[in-house]
Motif scaffolding. Structure first.
Motif, PDB file in Angstrom:
ATOM      1  N   PHE A  78       0.864  -1.179   0.000  1.00  0.00           N
ATOM      2  CA  PHE A  78       0.000   0.000   0.000  1.00  0.00           C
ATOM      3  C   PHE A  78       0.898   1.225   0.000  1.00  0.00           C
ATOM      4  O   PHE A  78       1.801   1.331   0.831  1.00  0.00           O
ATOM      5  CB  PHE A  78      -0.906  -0.028   1.235  1.00  0.00           C
ATOM      6  N   GLU A  79       0.666   2.127  -0.959  1.00  0.00           N
ATOM      7  CA  GLU A  79       1.541   3.294  -1.091  1.00  0.00           C
ATOM      8  C   GLU A  79       0.811   4.442  -1.775  1.00  0.00           C
ATOM      9  O   GLU A  79      -0.109   4.218  -2.567  1.00  0.00           O
ATOM     10  CB  GLU A  79       2.779   2.920  -1.891  1.00  0.00           C
ATOM     11  N   PRO A  80       1.229   5.665  -1.491  1.00  0.00           N
ATOM     12  CA  PRO A  80       0.662   6.784  -2.241  1.00  0.00           C
ATOM     13  C   PRO A  80       1.271   6.800  -3.647  1.00  0.00           C
ATOM     14  O   PRO A  80       2.458   6.495  -3.815  1.00  0.00           O
ATOM     15  CB  PRO A  80       1.090   8.019  -1.437  1.00  0.00           C
ATOM     16  N   VAL A  81       0.472   7.121  -4.642  1.00  0.00           N
ATOM     17  CA  VAL A  81       0.991   7.230  -6.002  1.00  0.00           C
ATOM     18  C   VAL A  81       1.918   8.441  -6.090  1.00  0.00           C
ATOM     19  O   VAL A  81       2.942   8.411  -6.758  1.00  0.00           O
ATOM     20  CB  VAL A  81      -0.165   7.323  -7.023  1.00  0.00           C
ATOM     21  N   VAL A  95      -5.835  12.920  -5.171  1.00  0.00           N
ATOM     22  CA  VAL A  95      -4.629  12.100  -5.182  1.00  0.00           C
ATOM     23  C   VAL A  95      -5.065  10.641  -5.112  1.00  0.00           C
ATOM     24  O   VAL A  95      -6.232  10.351  -4.830  1.00  0.00           O
ATOM     25  CB  VAL A  95      -3.676  12.431  -4.001  1.00  0.00           C
ATOM     26  N   HIS A  96      -4.128   9.749  -5.394  1.00  0.00           N
ATOM     27  CA  HIS A  96      -4.444   8.324  -5.373  1.00  0.00           C
ATOM     28  C   HIS A  96      -3.458   7.568  -4.504  1.00  0.00           C
ATOM     29  O   HIS A  96      -2.275   7.914  -4.440  1.00  0.00           O
ATOM     30  CB  HIS A  96      -4.403   7.735  -6.790  1.00  0.00           C
ATOM     31  N   CYS A 129     -13.326   9.528  -0.150  1.00  0.00           N
ATOM     32  CA  CYS A 129     -12.229   8.765   0.441  1.00  0.00           C
ATOM     33  C   CYS A 129     -12.604   7.302   0.539  1.00  0.00           C
ATOM     34  O   CYS A 129     -13.775   6.963   0.572  1.00  0.00           O
ATOM     35  CB  CYS A 129     -11.942   9.380   1.802  1.00  0.00           C
ATOM     36  N   PHE A 130     -11.607   6.458   0.598  1.00  0.00           N
ATOM     37  CA  PHE A 130     -11.817   5.008   0.699  1.00  0.00           C
ATOM     38  C   PHE A 130     -11.796   4.509   2.139  1.00  0.00           C
ATOM     39  O   PHE A 130     -11.942   3.319   2.392  1.00  0.00           O
ATOM     40  CB  PHE A 130     -10.759   4.256  -0.115  1.00  0.00           C
ATOM     41  N   CYS A 131     -11.624   5.408   3.096  1.00  0.00           N
ATOM     42  CA  CYS A 131     -11.492   4.993   4.489  1.00  0.00           C
ATOM     43  C   CYS A 131     -12.813   4.437   5.035  1.00  0.00           C
ATOM     44  O   CYS A 131     -13.883   4.821   4.606  1.00  0.00           O
ATOM     45  CB  CYS A 131     -11.020   6.159   5.348  1.00  0.00           C
ATOM     46  N   PHE A 132     -12.684   3.504   5.972  1.00  0.00           N
ATOM     47  CA  PHE A 132     -13.795   2.843   6.653  1.00  0.00           C
ATOM     48  C   PHE A 132     -14.693   2.059   5.704  1.00  0.00           C
ATOM     49  O   PHE A 132     -15.790   1.661   6.067  1.00  0.00           O
ATOM     50  CB  PHE A 132     -14.631   3.835   7.469  1.00  0.00           C
ATOM     51  N   THR A 133     -14.230   1.833   4.469  1.00  0.00           N
ATOM     52  CA  THR A 133     -14.968   1.035   3.501  1.00  0.00           C
ATOM     53  C   THR A 133     -14.163  -0.222   3.228  1.00  0.00           C
ATOM     54  O   THR A 133     -12.967  -0.139   2.956  1.00  0.00           O
ATOM     55  CB  THR A 133     -15.160   1.819   2.177  1.00  0.00           C
ATOM     56  N   GLU A 134     -14.796  -1.369   3.303  1.00  0.00           N
ATOM     57  CA  GLU A 134     -14.072  -2.607   3.035  1.00  0.00           C
ATOM     58  C   GLU A 134     -13.654  -2.653   1.571  1.00  0.00           C
ATOM     59  O   GLU A 134     -14.452  -2.387   0.674  1.00  0.00           O
ATOM     60  CB  GLU A 134     -14.942  -3.814   3.380  1.00  0.00           C
ATOM     61  N   GLN A 135     -12.388  -2.978   1.360  1.00  0.00           N
ATOM     62  CA  GLN A 135     -11.829  -3.095   0.016  1.00  0.00           C
ATOM     63  C   GLN A 135     -11.386  -4.550  -0.160  1.00  0.00           C
ATOM     64  O   GLN A 135     -10.552  -5.041   0.592  1.00  0.00           O
ATOM     65  CB  GLN A 135     -10.606  -2.181  -0.147  1.00  0.00           C
ATOM     66  N   THR A 136     -11.964  -5.235  -1.150  1.00  0.00           N
ATOM     67  CA  THR A 136     -11.573  -6.615  -1.434  1.00  0.00           C
ATOM     68  C   THR A 136     -10.781  -6.630  -2.726  1.00  0.00           C
ATOM     69  O   THR A 136     -11.241  -6.135  -3.755  1.00  0.00           O
ATOM     70  CB  THR A 136     -12.803  -7.533  -1.549  1.00  0.00           C
ATOM     71  N   SER A 142      -4.177  -5.072  -8.286  1.00  0.00           N
ATOM     72  CA  SER A 142      -3.802  -3.730  -7.826  1.00  0.00           C
ATOM     73  C   SER A 142      -4.927  -2.768  -8.161  1.00  0.00           C
ATOM     74  O   SER A 142      -5.534  -2.881  -9.233  1.00  0.00           O
ATOM     75  CB  SER A 142      -2.530  -3.239  -8.531  1.00  0.00           C
ATOM     76  N   VAL A 143      -5.200  -1.845  -7.260  1.00  0.00           N
ATOM     77  CA  VAL A 143      -6.205  -0.818  -7.513  1.00  0.00           C
ATOM     78  C   VAL A 143      -5.671   0.535  -7.050  1.00  0.00           C
ATOM     79  O   VAL A 143      -4.892   0.615  -6.106  1.00  0.00           O
ATOM     80  CB  VAL A 143      -7.549  -1.102  -6.803  1.00  0.00           C
ATOM     81  N   ASP A 144      -6.082   1.563  -7.766  1.00  0.00           N
ATOM     82  CA  ASP A 144      -5.806   2.929  -7.348  1.00  0.00           C
ATOM     83  C   ASP A 144      -7.066   3.458  -6.685  1.00  0.00           C
ATOM     84  O   ASP A 144      -8.163   3.343  -7.241  1.00  0.00           O
ATOM     85  CB  ASP A 144      -5.442   3.816  -8.539  1.00  0.00           C
TER      86      ASP A 144
END
Length: 178
Positions: A78-81, A95-96, A129-136, A142-144
């Motif tokens: 996991f990293e910032p683009v 940003v991604h 934002c993607f926070c507090f959302t489950e990401q599968t 890989s996803v941005d």
């Protein structure tokens, strides 16, 4: 005091203690959501604000640095683009962050975030934002993930934050057990 009166007093005391214990149990379960709401309303602990749109850019710049962390139990990278940007306060910015599943099976994670210095939290507003959302992520996928935000221009008017030249937005992904 008669024996009957003593028994009634004991029953009342036991009922009060039982209700107190139930109330404490209820507060224990409600503490996380209540704390999250408190932090979102006040910006306590670097919690960002949530907004629908940015107010528009004003003169000057502020730096925003992006930090990415993973709990060791989640087999992801996991990293910032982009690691930093310089933006005008009030400007809508996207940003991604990139997440990659390093194993062959699907895995699910969820992210938490914070902002530092903590005094900047009330002035950092996220629109998306993607926070507090489950990401599968599927095996090897890989996803941005976008983050849309702005820094409230009022950050320059507050004596406690006027000197801040850089804000760090930090995310940490944790595994979600299915």
């Amino acid at each position: 005091m008669t024996e009957h009166a003593q028994d009634n007093a004991n029953v009342r005391t036991a009922m009060k203690m039982g209700l107190f214990a139930l109330a404490m149990l209820g507060l224990a379960f409600a503490s996380v959501p209540l704390y999250r709401v408190f932090c979102q309303v006040t910006g306590f602990g670097g919690t960002t604000q949530v907004a629908q749109e940015a107010p528009g850019a004003v003169a000057g710049e502020i730096g925003v640095r992006f930090d990415a962390n993973i709990n060791s139990a989640l087999p992801w990278r996991f990293e910032p683009v982009q690691s930093t940007v310089r933006i005008a306060p009030g400007a809508r910015t996207i940003v991604h962050y990139r997440a990659t599943n390093l194993v062959a099976r699907p895995t699910t994670g969820t992210a938490t975030f914070n902002v530092s210095p903590v005094q900047a939290g009330p002035y950092f507003s996220k629109i998306e934002c993607f926070c507090f959302t489950e990401q599968t992520l599927k095996g090897g996928e890989s996803v941005d993930m976008p983050v849309t935000f702005f820094v409230d221009p009022a950050i320059r008017d507050d004596p406690a934050t006027a000197h801040i030249d850089e804000i760090t937005l930090s995310y940490t992904f944790f595994p979600v057990e299915n």
